[in-house]
Design a protein around this motif. Structure first.
Motif, PDB file in Angstrom:
ATOM      1  N   THR A   2      -4.871   3.415  -4.854  1.00 22.37           N
ATOM      2  CA  THR A   2      -5.318   2.106  -4.373  1.00 22.37           C
ATOM      3  C   THR A   2      -5.765   2.218  -2.930  1.00 22.37           C
ATOM      4  N   ASN A   3      -6.185   1.100  -2.375  1.00 19.20           N
ATOM      5  CA  ASN A   3      -6.537   1.009  -0.961  1.00 19.20           C
ATOM      6  C   ASN A   3      -6.349  -0.436  -0.529  1.00 19.20           C
TER       7      ASN A   3
ATOM      8  N   LEU B 146       0.835  -1.203   0.000  1.00 14.49           N
ATOM      9  CA  LEU B 146       0.000   0.000   0.000  1.00 14.49           C
ATOM     10  C   LEU B 146       0.869   1.251   0.000  1.00 14.49           C
TER      11      LEU B 146
ATOM     12  N   ARG C 277       1.239   4.197  -2.992  1.00 16.95           N
ATOM     13  CA  ARG C 277       0.973   5.611  -2.709  1.00 16.95           C
ATOM     14  C   ARG C 277       2.195   6.479  -2.974  1.00 16.95           C
TER      15      ARG C 277
END
Length: 260
Positions: free
Chosen positions: A230-231, A220, A224
């Motif tokens: 995204t998550n 993650l 980023r």
């Protein structure tokens, strides 16, 4: 075509002999094998020296983790193409590198993605799961997908353009590197539908729930930091497909036993 294979090791006396031998067994004539040892305290260094005639470069000194060691290997590699073989893994056949070279030469690509078979160290001949790199596309980076790293071969020029591994990751530094490599639309790659590497379970990225949690947190973060939207839910969505890889292997094994 010259292939540089980088093996990073630390206290790997139980497994590194098989890894080194699998490189020595390769039929491709132009291989540079670089071994970076983190000043092991067991018999790792003695075993490496037993293979000294086939190890081109050996460094044994303390490092700041696996990605620092990989960077040392990258800095010393002189081949046209670079690959990483873990100290507890081995090439699946003596023709693995020849198949990769043939793919590079026929298709004029920057990277070749091969498959990896996971095995249980207690039963090395029993394949638990096939990691299929053809499931990967750059669009799937946001979902936590990556090609199998031990089966990934990349031109050294691409690593020169991309830079070094980020050493502040503990597990997902290879994922972060793959993001930077494959986020460039001009990078050309091709999947080679062969199992190139047999990979032992129990490594840093496969060693239980705690490691999985840390891995996904780092994935993650890598997304980023590199501008990928995204998550955590997206990243975790890859696991049903991975479960199918295990189940398909189980079904194939059961069918094979019934046909005997």
């Amino acid at each position: 075509m010259k292939i540089s294979i980088i093996t990073v090791a630390y206290n790997a006396a139980q497994t590194i002999g098989a890894a080194l031998q699998s490189v020595a067994n390769q039929r491709h004539p132009n291989i540079e094998h670089i071994v970076i040892d983190g000043a092991s305290k067991d018999a790792t260094l003695e075993i490496i020296r037993e293979h000294a005639d086939r190890v081109n470069t050996l460094v044994s000194e303390p490092d700041k983790g696996i990605y620092d060691a990989m960077n040392k290997g990258l800095a010393r590699a002189t081949g046209d193409v670079i690959a990483f073989l873990n100290s507890d893994d081995r090439y699946a056949s003596a023709d693995a590198i020849s198949s990769v070279v043939d793919t590079f030469e026929r298709h004029h690509v920057d990277a070749v993605l091969g498959d990896v078979a996971f095995f249980d160290p207690k039963s090395p001949e029993r394949i638990i799961r096939r990691y299929r790199s053809d499931r990967f596309t750059p669009a799937r980076l946001a979902y936590g997908w990556m090609p199998a790293h031990p089966g990934l071969f990349v031109r050294r020029a691409e690593y020169v353009r991309t830079g070094r591994f980020a050493t502040d990751y503990r597990i997902a530094g290879d994922y972060e590197m793959i993001i930077r490599l494959f986020s460039r639309p001009e990078l050309r790659y091709r999947h080679l539908p062969e199992i190139l590497v047999h990979m032992q379970t129990g490594g840093a990225s496969t060693a239980g729930i705690k490691a999985k949690l840390q891995l996904n947190r780092e994935v993650l973060r890598a997304c980023r930091e590199n501008g990928i939207d995204t998550n955590m839910l997206k990243i975790l969505s890859k696991y049903p497909a991975k479960l199918l890889e295990y189940l398909s292997r189980y079904i194939l094994s059961s069918d094979a036993q019934k046909s005997r």
